[in-house]
Design a protein around this motif. Structure first.
Motif, mmCIF file in Angstrom:
data_model
loop_
_atom_site.group_PDB
_atom_site.id
_atom_site.type_symbol
_atom_site.label_atom_id
_atom_site.label_comp_id
_atom_site.label_asym_id
_atom_site.label_seq_id
_atom_site.Cartn_x
_atom_site.Cartn_y
_atom_site.Cartn_z
ATOM 1 N N ARG A 52 0.839 -1.210 0.000
ATOM 2 C CA ARG A 52 0.000 0.000 0.000
ATOM 3 C C ARG A 52 0.871 1.257 0.000
ATOM 4 O O ARG A 52 0.562 2.239 -0.678
ATOM 5 C CB ARG A 52 -0.929 0.007 1.213
ATOM 6 C CG ARG A 52 -2.036 -1.037 1.153
ATOM 7 C CD ARG A 52 -3.089 -0.818 2.229
ATOM 8 N NE ARG A 52 -4.152 -1.809 2.129
ATOM 9 C CZ ARG A 52 -4.196 -2.934 2.823
ATOM 10 N NH1 ARG A 52 -3.230 -3.201 3.703
ATOM 11 N NH2 ARG A 52 -5.185 -3.792 2.667
ATOM 12 N N ALA A 53 1.943 1.236 0.781
ATOM 13 C CA ALA A 53 2.848 2.390 0.813
ATOM 14 C C ALA A 53 3.453 2.643 -0.563
ATOM 15 O O ALA A 53 3.565 3.792 -1.005
ATOM 16 C CB ALA A 53 3.953 2.161 1.842
ATOM 17 N N ALA A 54 3.825 1.565 -1.252
ATOM 18 C CA ALA A 54 4.413 1.690 -2.585
ATOM 19 C C ALA A 54 3.406 2.271 -3.576
ATOM 20 O O ALA A 54 3.733 3.169 -4.357
ATOM 21 C CB ALA A 54 4.905 0.324 -3.062
ATOM 22 N N LYS A 55 2.193 1.755 -3.532
ATOM 23 C CA LYS A 55 1.152 2.258 -4.440
ATOM 24 C C LYS A 55 0.867 3.730 -4.154
ATOM 25 O O LYS A 55 0.756 4.546 -5.086
ATOM 26 C CB LYS A 55 -0.134 1.437 -4.266
ATOM 27 C CG LYS A 55 -1.294 1.904 -5.141
ATOM 28 C CD LYS A 55 -0.939 1.820 -6.624
ATOM 29 C CE LYS A 55 -2.147 2.073 -7.523
ATOM 30 N NZ LYS A 55 -2.706 3.430 -7.338
ATOM 31 N N ASP A 56 0.755 4.103 -2.886
ATOM 32 C CA ASP A 56 0.486 5.497 -2.531
ATOM 33 C C ASP A 56 1.613 6.423 -2.996
ATOM 34 O O ASP A 56 1.381 7.592 -3.300
ATOM 35 C CB ASP A 56 0.305 5.641 -1.016
ATOM 36 C CG ASP A 56 -0.978 4.985 -0.509
ATOM 37 O OD1 ASP A 56 -1.855 4.694 -1.347
ATOM 38 O OD2 ASP A 56 -1.082 4.767 0.710
ATOM 39 N N ALA A 57 2.844 5.889 -3.046
ATOM 40 C CA ALA A 57 3.990 6.694 -3.471
ATOM 41 C C ALA A 57 4.072 6.814 -4.991
ATOM 42 O O ALA A 57 4.837 7.637 -5.504
ATOM 43 C CB ALA A 57 5.285 6.095 -2.935
ATOM 44 N N GLY A 58 3.305 5.984 -5.725
ATOM 45 C CA GLY A 58 3.289 6.054 -7.182
ATOM 46 C C GLY A 58 3.950 4.900 -7.904
ATOM 47 O O GLY A 58 4.152 4.956 -9.117
#
Length: 347
Positions: free
Chosen positions: A290-296
């Motif tokens: 989720r952190a990776a997706k939120d970062a782009g």
């Protein structure tokens, strides 16, 4: 009316008291904590290992030619919240994607906070060493074991200095910190060993006793460094644990080999790495995705053992690539960037 008013007012007192108790950090008029024995884990910050942080390259390489890089190779983290009141814990559970875990899983009861911090920092140092060794092995470059810290009670403190490079124990060649630790752990307190240094010097040391295992103890912290005068430094403060190993290693490979591993894309990932390049599982994988997706991020490099759990997060718009080794991670990225058929966590 007065009686009814009194009933309402007095009846509210238990509600007010309860509201205070579930939100207060301590028992009224005391220092006794009212926090719950749980921690909340959630998505943490991510860091591009190809970029800089606070004015320094996160993976800084000097003393050799460095290839130009593009895109992102982001390492990911898990945020941990502790010392929560009941109200705070319930809020994290009901209103966020955080996971509540027993506090013992974060802070083992048989270890002090200082010991836990020291253990996490040691794990992070080991991950840096393993990242260098794995990357250099992949690239076919030599490494050597270097002393980075000497404990105050170290038996070798008067014979070894920070920066010394150790090449042998009792005339047997040493190629990695893990190999050296295993050789020392195979001996007993009081045994004498000969330490061989780069350049041909030797010193004899009488081993102490490891306080945790009762085995031989040298009292030094080591890392793997290039043997070709190249210098590799990892510049991230206040990050603990071994899970950045894979992304550190990929950054070294990308900077020291021609071409682009990322293809200009935003790649993120996680995973421990050992000196042979094997990628191991980590905790908190769903939060890291989720952190990776939120970062782009477009792609997430996922340790093979974490694939099922990562896929269960059902995070849309990010491809989970399954990796078991550093070599496989490089091949997976190449397949993804060239329109091939990489192995994902869904197949």
């Amino acid at each position: 009316m007065n009686r009814r008013s009194r009933t309402v007012i007095w009846g509210a007192i238990p509600v007010v008291a309860f509201s205070y108790l579930i939100s207060a950090p301590t028992v009224p008029f005391t220092d006794i904590p009212l926090t719950v024995p749980y921690a909340a884990e959630g998505p943490g910050p991510t860091y591009n290992t190809l970029a800089d942080y606070e004015g320094k390259n996160i993976v800084d390489i000097s003393g050799t030619e460095v290839d130009r890089t593009d895109g992102n190779l982001n390492m990911t983290t898990v945020s941990v919240r502790t010392q929560m009141t009941l109200a705070q814990a319930m809020s994290r559970w009901l209103l966020s994607d955080d996971t509540l875990v027993p506090i013992e899983s974060i802070f083992p009861p048989d270890m002090s906070e200082e010991e836990i911090t020291e253990q996490n920092q040691l794990a992070f140092t080991d991950s840096e060493s393993s990242a260098t060794l794995a990357a250099y092995s992949y690239l076919g470059r030599p490494t050597v074991v270097e002393v980075v810290e000497i404990m105050p009670e170290a038996p070798a403190k008067d014979l070894v200095t920070v920066g010394d490079q150790i090449v042998s124990i009792d005339d047997a060649s040493v190629h990695s910190p893990t190999q050296l630790r295993e050789m020392i752990a195979g001996k007993n307190p009081g045994d004498k060993v000969k330490i061989g240094f780069s350049g041909g010097g030797q010193h004899e040391v009488t081993l102490g006793e490891n306080p945790h295992t009762g085995k031989g103890f040298l009292g030094i912290t080591m890392t793997s460094v290039p043997a070709d005068n190249t210098k590799i430094e990892y510049n991230l403060e206040d990050i603990g644990g071994p899970s950045a190993g894979l992304m550190f290693s990929l950054a070294v490979v990308d900077k020291l080999s021609p071409g682009s591993l990322t293809g200009g894309k935003f790649i993120a990932g996680t995973g421990t790495i050992d000196e042979a390049g094997a990628v191991g599982p980590i905790g908190g994988i769903t939060h890291k995705v989720r952190a990776a997706k939120d970062a782009g991020a477009q792609v997430f490099l996922t340790p093979a053992a974490n694939c099922a759990e990562a896929a269960s997060a059902k995070v849309e718009g990010i491809t989970l690539l399954k990796v078991g080794t550093l070599d496989e991670a490089v091949r997976q990225l190449d397949a993804y960037n060239t329109g091939g058929a990489p192995t994902t966590c869904g197949n």
